[in-house]
Design an enzyme around this catalytic site. Structure first.
Site, PDB file in Angstrom:
ATOM      1  N   HIS A  34       0.835  -1.208   0.000  1.00  0.00           N
ATOM      2  CA  HIS A  34       0.000   0.000   0.000  1.00  0.00           C
ATOM      3  C   HIS A  34       0.872   1.261   0.000  1.00  0.00           C
ATOM      4  CE1 HIS A  34      -2.741  -2.861   2.330  1.00  0.00           C
ATOM      5  NE2 HIS A  34      -3.517  -2.509   1.333  1.00  0.00           N
ATOM      6  N   GLN A 145      -0.690  -4.120  -8.996  1.00  0.00           N
ATOM      7  CA  GLN A 145      -0.710  -5.254  -9.940  1.00  0.00           C
ATOM      8  C   GLN A 145      -1.051  -6.554  -9.215  1.00  0.00           C
ATOM      9  OE1 GLN A 145      -0.620  -5.387 -13.178  1.00  0.00           O
ATOM     10  NE2 GLN A 145      -0.550  -7.631 -13.261  1.00  0.00           N
ATOM     11  N   VAL A 173       4.536  -5.587  -4.490  1.00  0.00           N
ATOM     12  CA  VAL A 173       5.632  -5.571  -3.504  1.00  0.00           C
ATOM     13  C   VAL A 173       5.601  -6.913  -2.778  1.00  0.00           C
ATOM     14  CG1 VAL A 173       6.537  -4.434  -1.438  1.00  0.00           C
ATOM     15  CG2 VAL A 173       5.511  -3.073  -3.277  1.00  0.00           C
ATOM     16  N   SER A 183      -2.735  -7.913   3.336  1.00  0.00           N
ATOM     17  CA  SER A 183      -3.265  -7.806   4.704  1.00  0.00           C
ATOM     18  C   SER A 183      -3.661  -9.190   5.208  1.00  0.00           C
ATOM     19  CB  SER A 183      -4.472  -6.870   4.730  1.00  0.00           C
ATOM     20  OG  SER A 183      -4.155  -5.650   4.088  1.00  0.00           O
ATOM     21  N   ARG A 184      -4.060 -10.065   4.304  1.00  0.00           N
ATOM     22  CA  ARG A 184      -4.521 -11.405   4.701  1.00  0.00           C
ATOM     23  C   ARG A 184      -3.371 -12.328   5.114  1.00  0.00           C
ATOM     24  NH1 ARG A 184      -8.766 -10.324   0.490  1.00  0.00           N
ATOM     25  NH2 ARG A 184     -10.750 -10.450   1.595  1.00  0.00           N
TER      26      ARG A 184
HETATM   27  P1  AMP Z   1      -6.515  -3.610  -0.385  1.00  0.00           P
HETATM   28  O1  AMP Z   1      -6.309  -2.853   0.885  1.00  0.00           O
HETATM   29  O2  AMP Z   1      -6.161  -5.062  -0.291  1.00  0.00           O
HETATM   30  O3  AMP Z   1      -7.874  -3.370  -1.009  1.00  0.00           O
HETATM   31  O4  AMP Z   1      -5.479  -3.011  -1.417  1.00  0.00           O
HETATM   32  C1  AMP Z   1      -5.479  -1.646  -1.747  1.00  0.00           C
HETATM   33  C2  AMP Z   1      -4.590  -1.426  -2.942  1.00  0.00           C
HETATM   34  O5  AMP Z   1      -3.265  -1.856  -2.646  1.00  0.00           O
HETATM   35  C3  AMP Z   1      -5.051  -2.245  -4.170  1.00  0.00           C
HETATM   36  O6  AMP Z   1      -4.885  -1.443  -5.335  1.00  0.00           O
HETATM   37  C4  AMP Z   1      -4.107  -3.401  -4.167  1.00  0.00           C
HETATM   38  O7  AMP Z   1      -3.887  -3.965  -5.443  1.00  0.00           O
HETATM   39  C5  AMP Z   1      -2.828  -2.744  -3.649  1.00  0.00           C
HETATM   40  N1  AMP Z   1      -1.926  -3.766  -3.098  1.00  0.00           N
HETATM   41  C6  AMP Z   1      -2.235  -4.719  -2.183  1.00  0.00           C
HETATM   42  N2  AMP Z   1      -1.170  -5.513  -1.952  1.00  0.00           N
HETATM   43  C7  AMP Z   1      -0.172  -5.044  -2.751  1.00  0.00           C
HETATM   44  C8  AMP Z   1       1.189  -5.436  -2.961  1.00  0.00           C
HETATM   45  N3  AMP Z   1       1.734  -6.476  -2.335  1.00  0.00           N
HETATM   46  N4  AMP Z   1       1.923  -4.728  -3.838  1.00  0.00           N
HETATM   47  C9  AMP Z   1       1.385  -3.669  -4.505  1.00  0.00           C
HETATM   48  N5  AMP Z   1       0.105  -3.254  -4.339  1.00  0.00           N
HETATM   49  C10 AMP Z   1      -0.652  -3.924  -3.479  1.00  0.00           C
END
Ligand code: AMP
Length: 278
Positions: A34, A145, A173, A183-184
Site C-alpha cells: 500500500h 498489480q 511488492v 493484509s490477509r
Molecule cells: P486492499 O487494501 O487489499 O484493497 O489493497 C489496496 C490497494 O493496494 C489495491 O490497489 C491493491 O492492489 C494494492 N496492493 C495490495 N497488496 C499489494 C502489494 N503487495 N503490492 C502492490 N500493491 C498492493
C-alpha cells in the site's frame, strides 16, 4: 495530514488540496505494498488522498468481512510518514445510506478468475470505487498489480463511465522470500507462512518454462499445478494463463499474458500473478 469521515468534511477538505490530486483506495491494515502506491502518488502529484474502507459489498457471505484485520492508529501513522495529505475513513453508513440500490457492473471482464470464484465481488468493488472516485475527484488513482483483474476492471470502468482519471498500476511488492504482501498474510500461522511461498514458486517455475521457450498455455498451467500440488498445506482453487487484456484463457502465449492463481493455505485464500511478455 487531515482525517475525515463524512462526505461533507471530505468535500470541504479536498476542495483545498492542490492539483493534480493522487488517490489511493485501500481497505487498511497497511503494508509496504500500500505504502508503495502512496509514495508513487506523492512523487507524481501535488496532493495525495487515501481512503480506508473495508467495503462490505465486495465480501461474499462466507468470506472474511468480520475478521478482516483493522488497525486505524497504525495505518494513520504509516500514511503520515509516507506523506499523505488527507485520509478518508468513511463508515458503512456513509458509503451505503439506507435505501441504497444503485450498482456499477463491468460485464465480460469480471466473469472469469476472481469473478468466477467470488460472485458479486467485482460489483462491490466497482460500485465502491465509482463512489470513491466521485467523492474524492482525483486526477490520478493508484492500484496494485497484485490484484491484476481488479486493475483491469477498474481501468475498463474508468473508460466506460468517462471518469477523467488516469489509472496507474504499480508493481507487486513482495516479502524477501517472494510472498506477495497482503493484509490477509496475517491470518497465516508460522507453518502456513512458509507454505505460502508456493504461489511465488509456482509462478516462477512457469515463468522459467516460458523463458525456455514454452508457449503452450496448458503446459504452463500444468507447471503451476504441479508445484502447488507438491505443497501439502496448499489447496489449489484455480490456475490461469490468460490474455493480458481480455483475461480469456489462452491456447498459446503469443502476446502479453497473465499467469494467475488462487490458492488456499489452510483457511486463508491467497492470490498472486506474473505478467509474461511485458
Ligand atoms: P486492499 O487494501 O487489499 O484493497 O489493497 C489496496 C490497494 O493496494 C489495491 O490497489 C491493491 O492492489 C494494492 N496492493 C495490495 N497488496 C499489494 C502489494 N503487495 N503490492 C502492490 N500493491 C498492493
Amino acid at each position: 495530514m487531515i482525517v475525515v469521515v463524512t462526505l461533507e468534511e471530505l468535500r470541504r477538505e479536498t476542495a483545498r488540496l492542490a492539483r493534480p490530486l493522487g488517490f489511493v483506495p485501500t481497505m487498511g491494515y497497511l503494508h509496504a505494498g500500500h505504502i508503495s502506491l502512496v509514495e508513487r502518488a506523492r512523487r507524481e502529484c501535488a496532493s495525495v488522498a487515501v481512503s480506508i474502507f473495508v467495503n462490505p459489498t465486495q465480501f461474499g457471505p462466507n468470506e472474511d468481512l468480520d475478521k478482516y484485520p483493522r488497525d486505524l492508529p497504525r495505518d494513520l501513522a504509516l500514511l503520515e510518514a509516507a506523506g499523505a495529505d488527507l485520509v478518508w475513513t468513511p463508515t458503512p453508513e456513509v458509503m451505503y445510506p439506507p435505501g441504497f440500490q444503485t450498482w456499477v457492473t463491468v460485464e465480460k471482464l469480471t466473469a472469469p478468475l476472481e469473478g468466477a470464484q467470488r460472485p458479486g465481488h467485482f460489483r462491490g468493488v466497482t460500485t465502491v470505487v465509482a463512489k470513491l472516485f466521485n467523492a474524492v475527484g482525483p486526477q490520478k488513482a493508484y492500484f496494485g498489480q497484485k490484484d491484476a483483474q481488479q486493475a483491469a476492471v477498474i481501468r475498463r470502468m474508468t473508460k466506460d463511465l468517462d471518469f477523467p482519471i488516469e489509472i496507474v498500476v504499480c508493481p507487486t511488492v513482495r516479502e524477501p522470500d517472494g510472498l506477495a504482501m497482503s493484509s490477509r498474510n496475517t491470518y497465516l500461522n508460522a507453518e502456513e507462512r512458509k507454505a505460502a511461498t508456493v504461489l511465488f514458486r509456482a509462478l516462477s517455475a512457469a515463468k522459467e518454462a516460458y523463458e525456455r521457450g514454452e508457449r503452450d498455455a496448458e503446459a504452463l498451467r500444468g507447471v503451476m499445478r504441479a508445484v502447488i500440488q507438491a505443497e501439502p498445506l496448499a489447496r489449489l482453487q484455480y490456475v490461469s494463463c490468460a490474455d493480458y487484456d481480455t483475461l480469456e484463457e489462452l491456447d498459446r502465449v503469443e502476446g502479453k499474458a497473465l499467469l494467475s492463481m488462487a490458492v488456499f493455505i489452510g483457511k486463508t485464500r491467497l492470490i498472486d500473478n506474473f505478467v509474461l511478455g511485458a
